[in-house]
Design a protein around this motif. Structure first.
Motif, PDB file in Angstrom:
ATOM      1  N   UNK A  47     -62.391 -39.573 -18.238  1.00  0.00           N
ATOM      2  CA  UNK A  47     -62.333 -40.991 -17.863  1.00  0.00           C
ATOM      3  C   UNK A  47     -60.939 -41.364 -17.360  1.00  0.00           C
ATOM      4  N   UNK A  48     -59.906 -40.819 -17.967  1.00  0.00           N
ATOM      5  CA  UNK A  48     -58.537 -41.115 -17.526  1.00  0.00           C
ATOM      6  C   UNK A  48     -58.274 -40.526 -16.137  1.00  0.00           C
ATOM      7  N   UNK A  49     -58.783 -39.311 -15.868  1.00  0.00           N
ATOM      8  CA  UNK A  49     -58.655 -38.733 -14.529  1.00  0.00           C
ATOM      9  C   UNK A  49     -59.403 -39.591 -13.508  1.00  0.00           C
ATOM     10  N   UNK A  50     -60.592 -40.024 -13.888  1.00  0.00           N
ATOM     11  CA  UNK A  50     -61.385 -40.869 -12.991  1.00  0.00           C
ATOM     12  C   UNK A  50     -60.649 -42.173 -12.700  1.00  0.00           C
ATOM     13  N   UNK A  51     -60.063 -42.765 -13.735  1.00  0.00           N
ATOM     14  CA  UNK A  51     -59.302 -44.006 -13.549  1.00  0.00           C
ATOM     15  C   UNK A  51     -58.097 -43.768 -12.633  1.00  0.00           C
ATOM     16  N   UNK A  52     -57.379 -42.671 -12.842  1.00  0.00           N
ATOM     17  CA  UNK A  52     -56.218 -42.362 -12.002  1.00  0.00           C
ATOM     18  C   UNK A  52     -56.640 -42.203 -10.544  1.00  0.00           C
ATOM     19  N   UNK A  53     -57.756 -41.521 -10.324  1.00  0.00           N
ATOM     20  CA  UNK A  53     -58.254 -41.347  -8.958  1.00  0.00           C
ATOM     21  C   UNK A  53     -58.661 -42.686  -8.354  1.00  0.00           C
ATOM     22  N   UNK A  54     -59.299 -43.529  -9.151  1.00  0.00           N
ATOM     23  CA  UNK A  54     -59.728 -44.835  -8.647  1.00  0.00           C
ATOM     24  C   UNK A  54     -58.521 -45.695  -8.296  1.00  0.00           C
ATOM     25  N   UNK A  55     -57.532 -45.744  -9.206  1.00  0.00           N
ATOM     26  CA  UNK A  55     -56.333 -46.536  -8.931  1.00  0.00           C
ATOM     27  C   UNK A  55     -55.616 -46.016  -7.696  1.00  0.00           C
ATOM     28  N   UNK A  56     -55.523 -44.697  -7.562  1.00  0.00           N
ATOM     29  CA  UNK A  56     -54.876 -44.122  -6.375  1.00  0.00           C
ATOM     30  C   UNK A  56     -55.634 -44.527  -5.110  1.00  0.00           C
ATOM     31  N   UNK A  57     -56.953 -44.499  -5.173  1.00  0.00           N
ATOM     32  CA  UNK A  57     -57.760 -44.922  -4.029  1.00  0.00           C
ATOM     33  C   UNK A  57     -57.546 -46.385  -3.688  1.00  0.00           C
ATOM     34  N   UNK A  58     -57.417 -47.202  -4.713  1.00  0.00           N
ATOM     35  CA  UNK A  58     -57.171 -48.628  -4.493  1.00  0.00           C
ATOM     36  C   UNK A  58     -55.793 -48.861  -3.876  1.00  0.00           C
ATOM     37  N   UNK A  59     -54.803 -48.055  -4.279  1.00  0.00           N
ATOM     38  CA  UNK A  59     -53.469 -48.161  -3.692  1.00  0.00           C
ATOM     39  C   UNK A  59     -53.530 -47.811  -2.208  1.00  0.00           C
ATOM     40  N   UNK A  60     -54.158 -46.689  -1.896  1.00  0.00           N
ATOM     41  CA  UNK A  60     -54.246 -46.219  -0.505  1.00  0.00           C
ATOM     42  C   UNK A  60     -55.016 -47.215   0.359  1.00  0.00           C
ATOM     43  N   UNK A  61     -56.039 -47.853  -0.221  1.00  0.00           N
ATOM     44  CA  UNK A  61     -56.850 -48.819   0.520  1.00  0.00           C
ATOM     45  C   UNK A  61     -56.210 -50.204   0.574  1.00  0.00           C
ATOM     46  N   UNK A  62     -54.987 -50.320   0.053  1.00  0.00           N
ATOM     47  CA  UNK A  62     -54.255 -51.604   0.024  1.00  0.00           C
ATOM     48  C   UNK A  62     -54.997 -52.668  -0.781  1.00  0.00           C
ATOM     49  N   UNK A  65     -51.637 -53.350  -5.605  1.00  0.00           N
ATOM     50  CA  UNK A  65     -50.203 -53.260  -5.350  1.00  0.00           C
ATOM     51  C   UNK A  65     -49.702 -51.904  -5.834  1.00  0.00           C
ATOM     52  N   UNK A  66     -49.012 -51.149  -4.994  1.00  0.00           N
ATOM     53  CA  UNK A  66     -48.551 -49.815  -5.375  1.00  0.00           C
ATOM     54  C   UNK A  66     -47.674 -49.785  -6.627  1.00  0.00           C
ATOM     55  N   UNK A  67     -46.840 -50.793  -6.806  1.00  0.00           N
ATOM     56  CA  UNK A  67     -45.984 -50.839  -7.991  1.00  0.00           C
ATOM     57  C   UNK A  67     -46.849 -50.983  -9.238  1.00  0.00           C
ATOM     58  N   UNK A  68     -47.786 -51.909  -9.215  1.00  0.00           N
ATOM     59  CA  UNK A  68     -48.677 -52.114 -10.360  1.00  0.00           C
ATOM     60  C   UNK A  68     -49.547 -50.876 -10.572  1.00  0.00           C
ATOM     61  N   UNK A  69     -50.055 -50.306  -9.487  1.00  0.00           N
ATOM     62  CA  UNK A  69     -50.891 -49.112  -9.586  1.00  0.00           C
ATOM     63  C   UNK A  69     -50.140 -47.926 -10.168  1.00  0.00           C
ATOM     64  N   UNK A  70     -48.891 -47.737  -9.752  1.00  0.00           N
ATOM     65  CA  UNK A  70     -48.084 -46.635 -10.295  1.00  0.00           C
ATOM     66  C   UNK A  70     -47.890 -46.801 -11.793  1.00  0.00           C
ATOM     67  N   UNK A 114     -45.078 -44.590  -3.265  1.00  0.00           N
ATOM     68  CA  UNK A 114     -46.224 -44.558  -4.171  1.00  0.00           C
ATOM     69  C   UNK A 114     -47.505 -44.384  -3.366  1.00  0.00           C
ATOM     70  N   UNK A 115     -47.629 -45.122  -2.272  1.00  0.00           N
ATOM     71  CA  UNK A 115     -48.822 -45.003  -1.426  1.00  0.00           C
ATOM     72  C   UNK A 115     -48.959 -43.580  -0.892  1.00  0.00           C
ATOM     73  N   UNK A 116     -47.858 -43.000  -0.475  1.00  0.00           N
ATOM     74  CA  UNK A 116     -47.880 -41.626   0.020  1.00  0.00           C
ATOM     75  C   UNK A 116     -48.243 -40.644  -1.100  1.00  0.00           C
TER      76      UNK A 116
END
Length: 132
Positions: A47-62, A65-70, A114-116
């Motif tokens: 679940x934590x890996x899934x959350x990390x992937x989801x947050x990363x996807x949300x960062x990339x999709x704008x 916020x990358x700071x909050x996502x990181x 962070x986005x990169x």
């Protein structure tokens, strides 16, 4: 909306502000009714890996916020997963945000990095999952 059937879910969703102390008990009941309990350490890690992937996807999709996502990836996923190498670039950037106040970080530069890093993480994860 997500197709989850749990009789206690509407009760949890409808709690008023003064009823928040009941939320924990109702949340556990919803998990049980949904067949999500008992959670094993493997389930939690997944679940934590899934959350990390989801947050990363949300960062990339704008969409996040990358700071909050990181910070979310650092605190809610990486820290709980014992800082895996795949998340380390994002963790390092999240830590850079906590520099002493006499050295404020360049927020836009870190947002871009962070986005990169999120994009790189998603590409690596997609490649590893596709290779399995």
């Amino acid at each position: 909306m997500a197709g989850i059937e749990a009789p206690s879910l509407p009760l949890l969703a409808g709690l008023a502000r003064g009823e928040y102390p009941q939320a924990r008990e109702l949340f556990d009941l919803v998990l049980e009714e949904s067949g999500l309990l008992p959670l094993t350490s493997e389930d939690l890690a997944k679940a934590r890996w899934t959350a990390a992937q989801w947050w990363a996807g949300q960062i990339v999709a704008c969409q996040l916020d990358p700071v909050h996502g990181a910070k979310l990836i650092h605190e809610e996923a990486a820290a709980e997963l014992d800082y895996p190498d795949a998340l380390q670039p994002i963790v390092d950037l999240a830590r850079a945000l906590d520099l002493p106040k006499d050295q404020p970080p360049d927020q836009q530069h870190i947002r871009d990095r962070v986005t990169s890093a999120a994009r790189d993480f998603l590409a690596t994860e997609a490649h590893q999952n596709h290779s399995l």
